[in-house]
Write a protein that holds these residues in place. Structure first.
Motif, PDB file in Angstrom:
ATOM      1  N   ARG B  95       0.849  -1.194   0.000  1.00 10.52           N
ATOM      2  CA  ARG B  95       0.000   0.000   0.000  1.00 10.52           C
ATOM      3  C   ARG B  95       0.885   1.246   0.000  1.00 10.52           C
ATOM      4  O   ARG B  95       1.754   1.406   0.850  1.00 10.52           O
ATOM      5  CB  ARG B  95      -0.899   0.024   1.233  1.00 10.52           C
ATOM      6  CG  ARG B  95      -1.895   1.178   1.167  1.00 10.52           C
ATOM      7  CD  ARG B  95      -2.665   1.351   2.437  1.00 10.52           C
ATOM      8  NE  ARG B  95      -3.479   0.190   2.752  1.00 10.52           N
ATOM      9  CZ  ARG B  95      -4.388   0.175   3.722  1.00 10.52           C
ATOM     10  NH1 ARG B  95      -4.606   1.233   4.444  1.00 10.52           N
ATOM     11  NH2 ARG B  95      -5.078  -0.903   3.955  1.00 10.52           N
ATOM     12  N   ILE B 179       7.465  -2.316   6.684  1.00  9.26           N
ATOM     13  CA  ILE B 179       6.349  -2.669   5.806  1.00  9.26           C
ATOM     14  C   ILE B 179       6.740  -3.780   4.829  1.00  9.26           C
ATOM     15  O   ILE B 179       5.992  -4.731   4.633  1.00  9.26           O
ATOM     16  CB  ILE B 179       5.835  -1.417   5.066  1.00  9.26           C
ATOM     17  CG1 ILE B 179       5.062  -0.553   6.059  1.00  9.26           C
ATOM     18  CG2 ILE B 179       4.962  -1.790   3.871  1.00  9.26           C
ATOM     19  CD1 ILE B 179       4.835   0.853   5.605  1.00  9.26           C
ATOM     20  N   LYS B 181       8.652  -6.065   5.218  1.00  7.92           N
ATOM     21  CA  LYS B 181       8.868  -7.353   5.908  1.00  7.92           C
ATOM     22  C   LYS B 181       7.609  -7.814   6.639  1.00  7.92           C
ATOM     23  O   LYS B 181       7.675  -8.702   7.474  1.00  7.92           O
ATOM     24  CB  LYS B 181      10.022  -7.205   6.912  1.00  7.92           C
ATOM     25  CG  LYS B 181      11.361  -7.027   6.215  1.00  7.92           C
ATOM     26  CD  LYS B 181      12.437  -6.567   7.144  1.00  7.92           C
ATOM     27  CE  LYS B 181      13.675  -6.227   6.321  1.00  7.92           C
ATOM     28  NZ  LYS B 181      14.640  -5.434   7.061  1.00  7.92           N
ATOM     29  N   SER B 182       6.495  -7.202   6.345  1.00 16.94           N
ATOM     30  CA  SER B 182       5.289  -7.485   7.129  1.00 16.94           C
ATOM     31  C   SER B 182       4.329  -8.426   6.410  1.00 16.94           C
ATOM     32  O   SER B 182       4.342  -8.535   5.191  1.00 16.94           O
ATOM     33  CB  SER B 182       4.556  -6.170   7.415  1.00 16.94           C
ATOM     34  OG  SER B 182       4.024  -5.656   6.215  1.00 16.94           O
ATOM     35  N   ASP B 183       3.536  -9.134   7.213  1.00 16.63           N
ATOM     36  CA  ASP B 183       2.354  -9.856   6.729  1.00 16.63           C
ATOM     37  C   ASP B 183       1.232  -9.413   7.644  1.00 16.63           C
ATOM     38  O   ASP B 183       1.338  -9.589   8.854  1.00 16.63           O
ATOM     39  CB  ASP B 183       2.510 -11.366   6.929  1.00 16.63           C
ATOM     40  CG  ASP B 183       3.295 -12.008   5.830  1.00 16.63           C
ATOM     41  OD1 ASP B 183       3.112 -11.610   4.685  1.00 16.63           O
ATOM     42  OD2 ASP B 183       4.085 -12.906   6.141  1.00 16.63           O
ATOM     43  N   ILE B 184       0.185  -8.860   7.103  1.00 22.43           N
ATOM     44  CA  ILE B 184      -0.895  -8.385   7.951  1.00 22.43           C
ATOM     45  C   ILE B 184      -2.231  -8.871   7.413  1.00 22.43           C
ATOM     46  O   ILE B 184      -2.357  -9.191   6.232  1.00 22.43           O
ATOM     47  CB  ILE B 184      -0.904  -6.839   8.056  1.00 22.43           C
ATOM     48  CG1 ILE B 184      -0.894  -6.206   6.654  1.00 22.43           C
ATOM     49  CG2 ILE B 184       0.255  -6.333   8.894  1.00 22.43           C
ATOM     50  CD1 ILE B 184      -1.057  -4.692   6.676  1.00 22.43           C
ATOM     51  N   GLY B 185      -3.227  -8.881   8.281  1.00 20.23           N
ATOM     52  CA  GLY B 185      -4.571  -9.243   7.852  1.00 20.23           C
ATOM     53  C   GLY B 185      -5.261  -8.047   7.230  1.00 20.23           C
ATOM     54  O   GLY B 185      -4.806  -6.906   7.398  1.00 20.23           O
ATOM     55  N   PRO B 186      -6.371  -8.270   6.511  1.00 18.46           N
ATOM     56  CA  PRO B 186      -7.088  -7.150   5.889  1.00 18.46           C
ATOM     57  C   PRO B 186      -7.541  -6.145   6.953  1.00 18.46           C
ATOM     58  O   PRO B 186      -8.010  -6.546   8.019  1.00 18.46           O
ATOM     59  CB  PRO B 186      -8.304  -7.820   5.244  1.00 18.46           C
ATOM     60  CG  PRO B 186      -7.979  -9.255   5.185  1.00 18.46           C
ATOM     61  CD  PRO B 186      -7.024  -9.548   6.294  1.00 18.46           C
ATOM     62  N   GLU B 188      -5.789  -4.477   8.826  1.00 19.71           N
ATOM     63  CA  GLU B 188      -4.759  -4.245   9.854  1.00 19.71           C
ATOM     64  C   GLU B 188      -3.720  -3.267   9.325  1.00 19.71           C
ATOM     65  O   GLU B 188      -3.547  -3.113   8.114  1.00 19.71           O
ATOM     66  CB  GLU B 188      -4.051  -5.557  10.208  1.00 19.71           C
ATOM     67  CG  GLU B 188      -4.860  -6.464  11.093  1.00 19.71           C
ATOM     68  CD  GLU B 188      -4.066  -7.711  11.504  1.00 19.71           C
ATOM     69  OE1 GLU B 188      -4.650  -8.524  12.204  1.00 19.71           O
ATOM     70  OE2 GLU B 188      -2.893  -7.872  11.104  1.00 19.71           O
ATOM     71  N   VAL B 190       0.422  -2.048   9.682  1.00 23.92           N
ATOM     72  CA  VAL B 190       1.739  -2.422  10.194  1.00 23.92           C
ATOM     73  C   VAL B 190       2.023  -1.522  11.395  1.00 23.92           C
ATOM     74  O   VAL B 190       1.788  -0.315  11.340  1.00 23.92           O
ATOM     75  CB  VAL B 190       2.817  -2.208   9.105  1.00 23.92           C
ATOM     76  CG1 VAL B 190       4.202  -2.512   9.657  1.00 23.92           C
ATOM     77  CG2 VAL B 190       2.506  -3.061   7.884  1.00 23.92           C
TER      78      VAL B 190
END
Lengths: 258, 204
Positions: B95, B179, B181-186, B188, B190
């Motif tokens: 994003r 960011i 290196k992140s995995d996030i849910g919808p 959510e 960082v």
């Protein structure tokens, strides 16, 4: 002497980024051979934003595989129903684990790939990223591709309230030779994205499947797969955890692609 | 108008940003950047989107008016065009952020006028629909009340502590590294460091 199918081998490695930060590998996988010839495989990738997702991923794969194999033992044969029950049980196990650990379930968030395969059919339940590539009828193709999210770091986990909308189930009845299931750490090395559509990278899968069909020893093969994942080329494609699980169902189909 | 010392610090900060992101192997291969300026009655894309490796930090000069409304709209258009290029070429992306730095107040719109409402609604829609994240930093003597009004409901402007440009760009670099290196849910976000080292979040 080469092994007789069906067999499964695989490995997981901690991503470079996680090694540097001292974060454990957040991927997990489990598999079971159901006599005489069905394989049940689960792979989960813990979300980086979920602090205990390594625990969640392990819990999810064990629960999913146990649920499916238990129901098979009770005589249930409908693949779609088995997969759904496997997913529901994995999710339930995560909520129970969260209650036991006294933490919000989102701290255990992970993706899930659950596969039931035999020599002539395959069915996959999938939430999140990662992918399943098969060699069936001599052709290498993607059966379940990473979820369709605009942003590469956004994924719907198994713990989400929206899991049912995110759940995708694919099945195919055809002669199955090999299956490769992997987490998103391997996506850049194993898949091509053309016009927003994923395709298996043949230069990756053709030699991989060809090798997998001729192995003599599971431990040695797992070491070889580990060497592949830690190779400079593959490591250069991502610093995330990587899991690759390969299943061989049939080695008797001779094709030009091998 | 930004004073010369501040614009020098801003220019130095952009060079520092490049150096910092380049230190992180993953971020350096994933962060793309473009720069739009708004001053002297003109909005200029002074640097097109490029990889951080190819980023040539521009030397900005303080001058003129502050056509902020037009600059925001152009930045949003530029991002949508860039996304299309990524999609057409099968490039995965994160994003995008708009990071607006100003020491003034808009001269091409007034609070409550048609353009103001259009810009404000556009930012709010983009945020609500997950198209981008909009940040604004006010440098003394920026009008923080106006910045506060135009920001999306979920995020206020940040007021730069005097002279803390370098710390701000350090935060920006750290945030981009997190960011990628992140995995996030919808839905959510960082988790970012608080900007307390370089800025203040004015009370609403």
């Amino acid at each position: 002497m080469t092994l007789s199918p069906p067999y499964v081998f695989g490995t997981k490695i901690t991503g470079r980024g996680h090694r540097i930060k001292g974060v454990p590998c957040q991927d997990a996988y489990a598999s079971e051979l159901v006599i005489p010839s069905q394989l049940v495989i689960a792979i989960a990738d813990g979300l980086g934003s979920a602090p205990r997702s390594d625990l969640g991923a392990h819990c999810a794969v064990e629960s999913a595989v146990n649920a499916v194999t238990s129901l098979m033992a009770e005589g249930l044969t409908d693949s779609n129903l088995l997969l759904r029950e496997g997913i529901v049980n994995a999710r339930k196990a995560l909520f129970e684990k969260a209650a036991l650990e006294i933490c919000p379930v989102r701290e255990l968030a992970c993706t899930m790939l659950l596969i039931i395969a035999s020599i002539d059919r395959i069915a996959v339940a999938h939430i999140g990223d990662g992918a399943v590539v098969i060699k069936g009828s001599g052709i290498v193709r993607i059966l379940s591709e990473p979820h369709n999210s605009e942003y590469v770091n956004v994924v719907v986990p198994l713990t989400s309230d929206d899991w049912e909308e995110a759940l995708r189930i694919y099945s195919s009845i055809e002669p199955i030779e090999c299956i490769a299931a992997f987490t998103d750490g391997l996506q850049n090395a194993a898949l091509l994205k053309v016009n927003n559509t994923y395709k298996p990278f043949e230069a990756f899968f053709n030699p991989l499947f060809s090798y997998a069909m001729k192995i003599e020893d599971i431990d040695a093969a797992e070491n070889d797969i580990k060497d592949l994942l830690i190779s400079e080329k593959v490591q250069g494609s991502s610093d995330d955890d990587m899991t690759l699980v390969i299943s061989v169902l049939n080695t008797n189909i001779v094709t030009e692609n091998v | 108008m930004v004073e010369n010392r501040k614009i020098d610090q801003l220019n130095e900060g952009m060079r520092f940003l490049k150096e910092e992101i380049l230190k992180d192997e993953l971020a350096s291969s994933r962060v793309d950047i473009a720069v739009i300026t708004f001053g002297d009655q003109a909005v200029k894309a002074v640097h097109p989107f490029t990889s951080i490796q190819d980023f040539q930090p521009p030397s900005l000069i303080a001058n003129g008016d502050t056509p902020m409304g037009e600059a925001i709209l152009q930045a949003i258009d530029l991002i949508e065009m860039r996304k299309k290029i990524y999609r057409d070429h099968g490039v995965n992306y994160y994003r995008p952020w708009i990071f607006m730095i100003t020491d003034g107040e808009p001269t091409d719109m007034k609070k409550g006028d048609q353009k103001w409402l259009m810009v404000k609604d556009t930012i709010a829609d983009c945020e609500k629909n997950g198209k981008l994240l909009f940040f604004s930093v006010g440098v003394e003597p920026a009008n923080m009340d106006l910045l506060n009004d135009i920001m999306p409901p979920s995020r206020g402007p940040i007021k730069l502590r005097q002279g803390n440009f370098r710390e701000m760009f350090q935060w920006l670099s750290n945030s981009q590294e997190k960011i990628v290196k992140s995995d996030i849910g919808p839905g959510e976000m960082v988790k970012l460091e608080a900007p307390t080292g370089w800025g203040e979040i004015p009370a609403k």
